[in-house]
Design an enzyme around this catalytic site. Sequence first.
Site, short mmCIF file in Angstrom:
data_model
loop_
_atom_site.label_atom_id
_atom_site.label_comp_id
_atom_site.label_asym_id
_atom_site.label_seq_id
_atom_site.Cartn_x
_atom_site.Cartn_y
_atom_site.Cartn_z
N GLY A 67 8.62 2.37 3.81
CA GLY A 67 9.45 1.96 4.94
C GLY A 67 10.17 3.08 5.68
O GLY A 67 11.17 2.81 6.34
N HIS B 212 -1.04 4.57 13.54
CA HIS B 212 -2.11 4.99 12.63
C HIS B 212 -2.03 6.51 12.44
O HIS B 212 -1.95 7.24 13.43
CB HIS B 212 -3.48 4.61 13.18
CG HIS B 212 -4.60 4.88 12.23
ND1 HIS B 212 -4.81 4.11 11.10
CD2 HIS B 212 -5.55 5.85 12.20
CE1 HIS B 212 -5.84 4.59 10.43
NE2 HIS B 212 -6.30 5.66 11.08
N ILE C 120 -4.33 -7.78 11.16
CA ILE C 120 -3.77 -8.99 11.76
C ILE C 120 -4.92 -9.86 12.27
O ILE C 120 -5.80 -9.39 13.00
CB ILE C 120 -2.83 -8.63 12.93
CG1 ILE C 120 -1.67 -7.76 12.45
CG2 ILE C 120 -2.33 -9.90 13.62
CD1 ILE C 120 -0.62 -8.46 11.64
N MET D 85 -0.31 -2.95 5.76
CA MET D 85 -1.64 -2.61 5.27
C MET D 85 -2.64 -3.76 5.32
O MET D 85 -3.58 -3.81 4.54
CB MET D 85 -1.54 -2.05 3.84
CG MET D 85 -0.59 -0.87 3.71
SD MET D 85 -0.90 0.47 4.89
CE MET D 85 -2.41 1.12 4.22
N ASN E 237 9.12 4.69 8.35
CA ASN E 237 9.02 4.41 9.79
C ASN E 237 9.86 3.20 10.18
O ASN E 237 10.44 3.16 11.27
CB ASN E 237 7.55 4.21 10.19
CG ASN E 237 6.85 5.52 10.45
OD1 ASN E 237 7.25 6.29 11.33
ND2 ASN E 237 5.81 5.81 9.68
N LYS F 142 -6.29 -16.83 4.44
CA LYS F 142 -5.58 -15.91 5.32
C LYS F 142 -4.97 -16.66 6.51
O LYS F 142 -3.87 -16.32 6.97
CB LYS F 142 -6.51 -14.80 5.82
CG LYS F 142 -5.79 -13.77 6.69
CD LYS F 142 -6.66 -12.59 7.04
CE LYS F 142 -5.91 -11.60 7.92
NZ LYS F 142 -6.72 -10.41 8.27
#
Length: 199
Positions: free
Chosen positions: A11, A109, A93, A90, A13, A65
């Site tokens: 965490g 990225h 989406i 990770m 960022n 999902k």
Amino acid sequence: MRVAIFASGNGTNFETLVQAFNRHEIQHGKVVLLFCDHPNAPVIQRAKRLQIPYETFSLKQFASKAEYEQAILTKLQEYQVDLIALAGYMRVIGPTILSHYPKRIINLHPAYLPEFQGLHAIERAFDDHMQNGRTQTGVTLHYIDEGLDTGPVIRQEHVPIKPNDTLDELETRIHQTEHRLYPQVLNEIICQISKGEKE
């Protein structure tokens, strides 16, 4: 502009972005939610310390999902989220969320896309340096689409790989670039959206 940050791990960022909002380096918005897919991830402790509301559950708690993403979408709607910033999240989406947030989900990225798409980008760039003499990698911010790190690029910056670098030194240099670039880009995007909504 109400922003959710998605993260899976440490965490750094996430904290950088929250602090940038708090210092008004990112204008016209605030972080209203952290979503984390790992209930024991260190980023949750950062959210508690920074007093950011958080939600956490994992994919394995759901039958599919689509159900997992529907649960996330319900939380995003509860918090009235306008924009999603991925910061070390990770998972790819899927359409359940993507269809509700077109050009409103930004990913960071740690490579100069389309190089080193997917996982372990820093390690793969470093391995290429050791084996083939690669002299640079980079950082990319992009909108996400259905693919893996394939959405439209917003900003990219090269990061040098120095001859005697260790992997840790390269990671540090990339993270420094991320921490400088992500708040700048997010501020520009939020300002553009806010300006467009006022016109």
